[in-house]
Design an enzyme around this catalytic site. Sequence first.
Site, PDB file in Angstrom:
ATOM      1  N   GLY A 179     -13.551 -94.826 -34.943  1.00 41.81           N
ATOM      2  CA  GLY A 179     -13.003 -94.678 -33.601  1.00 41.81           C
ATOM      3  C   GLY A 179     -11.708 -95.440 -33.462  1.00 41.81           C
ATOM      4  N   GLN A 180     -10.905 -94.999 -32.481  1.00 37.09           N
ATOM      5  CA  GLN A 180      -9.618 -95.656 -32.253  1.00 37.09           C
ATOM      6  C   GLN A 180      -9.391 -95.850 -30.771  1.00 37.09           C
ATOM      7  OE1 GLN A 180      -7.010 -92.913 -34.445  1.00 37.09           O
ATOM      8  NE2 GLN A 180      -6.624 -94.524 -35.941  1.00 37.09           N
ATOM      9  N   GLY A 181      -8.789 -96.991 -30.446  1.00 37.58           N
ATOM     10  CA  GLY A 181      -8.450 -97.289 -29.068  1.00 37.58           C
ATOM     11  C   GLY A 181      -7.030 -97.816 -28.976  1.00 37.58           C
TER      12      GLY A 181
ATOM     13  N   THR B  23      -6.026-100.859 -28.457  1.00 36.25           N
ATOM     14  CA  THR B  23      -5.797-102.182 -29.044  1.00 36.25           C
ATOM     15  C   THR B  23      -6.482-102.393 -30.386  1.00 36.25           C
ATOM     16  OG1 THR B  23      -7.677-103.102 -27.845  1.00 36.25           O
ATOM     17  CG2 THR B  23      -5.528-103.214 -26.764  1.00 36.25           C
ATOM     18  N   ALA B  24      -7.322-101.439 -30.828  1.00 36.43           N
ATOM     19  CA  ALA B  24      -8.049-101.653 -32.077  1.00 36.43           C
ATOM     20  C   ALA B  24      -8.557-100.340 -32.644  1.00 36.43           C
ATOM     21  CB  ALA B  24      -9.220-102.609 -31.852  1.00 36.43           C
TER      22      ALA B  24
ATOM     23  N   VAL C 286     -11.830 -98.876 -35.306  1.00 38.48           N
ATOM     24  CA  VAL C 286     -13.125 -99.238 -35.873  1.00 38.48           C
ATOM     25  C   VAL C 286     -13.342 -98.431 -37.152  1.00 38.48           C
ATOM     26  CG1 VAL C 286     -15.606 -99.399 -35.466  1.00 38.48           C
ATOM     27  CG2 VAL C 286     -14.012 -99.708 -33.561  1.00 38.48           C
TER      28      VAL C 286
ATOM     29  N   LYS D 196     -14.191-103.877 -36.429  1.00 35.01           N
ATOM     30  CA  LYS D 196     -13.195-103.560 -35.415  1.00 35.01           C
ATOM     31  C   LYS D 196     -11.947-104.371 -35.724  1.00 35.01           C
ATOM     32  CE  LYS D 196     -12.590-103.154 -30.401  1.00 35.01           C
ATOM     33  NZ  LYS D 196     -13.264-103.289 -29.095  1.00 35.01           N
TER      34      LYS D 196
ATOM     35  N   ASP E 257     -15.926-100.365 -18.727  1.00 31.33           N
ATOM     36  CA  ASP E 257     -15.523 -99.165 -19.472  1.00 31.33           C
ATOM     37  C   ASP E 257     -16.759 -98.422 -19.985  1.00 31.33           C
ATOM     38  OD1 ASP E 257     -13.842 -97.270 -20.494  1.00 31.33           O
ATOM     39  OD2 ASP E 257     -13.257 -98.425 -22.275  1.00 31.33           O
TER      40      ASP E 257
END
Length: 715
Positions: free
Chosen positions: A16-18, A20-21, A23, A38, A135
């Site tokens: 996964g991607q966000g 700020t980071a 995974v 992460k 969230d």
Amino acid sequence: MQSTANHLWLLSDVLGQGATASVYKARHKKTGDQYAVKVFNHVSYLRPYEVQMREFDMLRKLNHKNIVKLFAVEEVGTTKQKVLVMEYCAGGSLLNVLEESENAFGLSEAEFLIVLQSVVDGMNQLRANGVVHRDIKPGNIMRVVGEYGQSVYKLTDFGAARELEDDEKFMSLYGTEEYLHPDMYERAVLRKPQNKAYGVTVDLWSIGVTFYQVATGSLPFIPYGGPRKNKEMMYKITTEKPAGAIAGVQNRDCGPVEWSNELPITCRLSQGLKGLLVPILASILEADQAKCWGFDQFFAEANDILHRTVVHVFSLQQATMHKIYVNSYNTTNLLMDEIFRQTDISSPNQELIYEGHRLAQQLTQQLQFLPKTTEDRPIILVSAEHKPPIGVAYKEPEVPMFPPKFDIINDANLAKTVTSAVHQLLRITQSLMKCQDFILRGIYWMVAILKEECRISLQQVTTLNLKLGFCKSAMLRIQKLYGPLPQMNATEVADLHVKLQSVLDFLVNASHSVQSSQKQLDVIAVDWSKNSDAHHEDNTIGKVEVLLEKVSAVHHQLRRDRLRMKLQYNDEQIHKFEKIKMGIYAKKVVALVREDCVQKYKKLLVSATNWMRTACDIRQQLRPLNSQCVNLGQDLENYEAHLNKILDVGAARLQGEQQPVTKSPAPADCVEQKCLEMTIRMKQLKQEVEDVTRELQHNNMIIERLGAVPKPQGV
């Protein structure tokens, strides 16, 4: 390849991607065990230091089975990037689960309850530690498979979390726009300045949106064009939502919003669970924070659902399946009230049958003593009154047609929609077939029970006939021995004869009625047998399952083509052929469901309606008949006792009149006199038995002869 002191991972193994980071799936260097790491990017370091450390601190203090576990905080080699080493959830996120084609219309009831339990327990742990997540969404709820194959869901991504008590407020903005509370949406998405502060209830809004999506497969609030393209309308829908509404959809540009106060018919949850869940959704999907429930009330209502026991009930006349959510300490009368709410069959008219036997309806009995039901072994509910059939409630999904134009992205999207529709058609087929199973099972038990009632009724008629014979025999004995009935005038004697004749008439009619009912039940049994044989030979489910496998295979192929983005000529031709085949398979499924399964189901529904109407009429005839047999039997016993009393009084009087006024006979003469009297008495008893036997035979001949006569039309 990247690594820390103890773990390593490939950049291609991204989970996964966000903002700020990212995974990744990693392995421990020594044990090879899988973990999730992460890795924070440079944007994360632009945040204040206390914000950067917040997630580390949160995960360290939260230790719960429904929260992703933190094992270590490490750094990447020379870059010194912070890395969280966390529990690896092989099942992916809840969003991944919902994106599977079979879950396009929401999760099954059993899986939904697991999600509900997991989220409630996880959020309860957060609130116990004074933490607000900020969230909550399906993408931040991870799935692992337990030891026995069951799902366990865990909250993750605490980058936006912070400590906040119930009465505290915050001003900072975090979250994902589809799940944002309207107050936060206005400022974060629409960029409108406002000075509102936000409380912990913003998490409840996100939970409400998430639960609705888990139950239905779609978001509750959808403007025309989608939430990301029509943001102003999205805000308008969420803020102007009427009280009690849990969804609002705009189907055309500038068109009205269609509000809904209930979950859609395509939802896989039972009516019983919907009835408990909808009030919770309506109370936490509340834009006004002052009107929204608090966490205490949310936890109380959600846990009330989770601690209830499910009683599976199939309403035979209505052909509907129900799940009644009750507490085990509740009594039978409460269960009957809940059944009435779902079926509109009042408590006095409810008859419950389980595995062929009537359930004793003791109103004060606790439900924990009821037999355990399942979806395949429900209680069969029969109404004492006629009830029209309702049947399985379903909505056939639309199966889109593939356009002839080659479009690798659109084809993959359509393939998923077609596969989802076929999954739903399979579930509809399974529901219709299961409904037929329960109809046939319930009718079989109903016929068996009514046949036993007919046997008991005939037994009562025979017993009543014997009692009638005894009364007539007593009258005959009195008349032979003493002439006219002593202690009774002519009117009373005439009335007694009339009453005894009315009993005989009742016996004739009752025998005819019971025999007619037996014949009707035999006709139902023959018709039932034909339908049962045809149903068990039906293999529609197997055919749809085979076609679903073929459709799914094409879907996987088109999805792989999409990942490649550009195909060679030969691969493109194969892609087109596969698309055509998927369309053919889908048409076959639709034809099987519409023209085969649905038609057979409707035919059986008509037959079952006629069977149950006949059965209901038979029961309405037998019940007063049995009651009347009992009453008449008691009357005949009273008549017989009265006649025997008359007989005894007459015998005593006659004996007194014949007593000779002479000296007592010698002992030898007494013995001889007694033997003579006994011989005379034995002859009298023999004659009386013969008279009773002839009378019973005569009555039986009348009953059988009249019972064999066809009943005239219109009677």
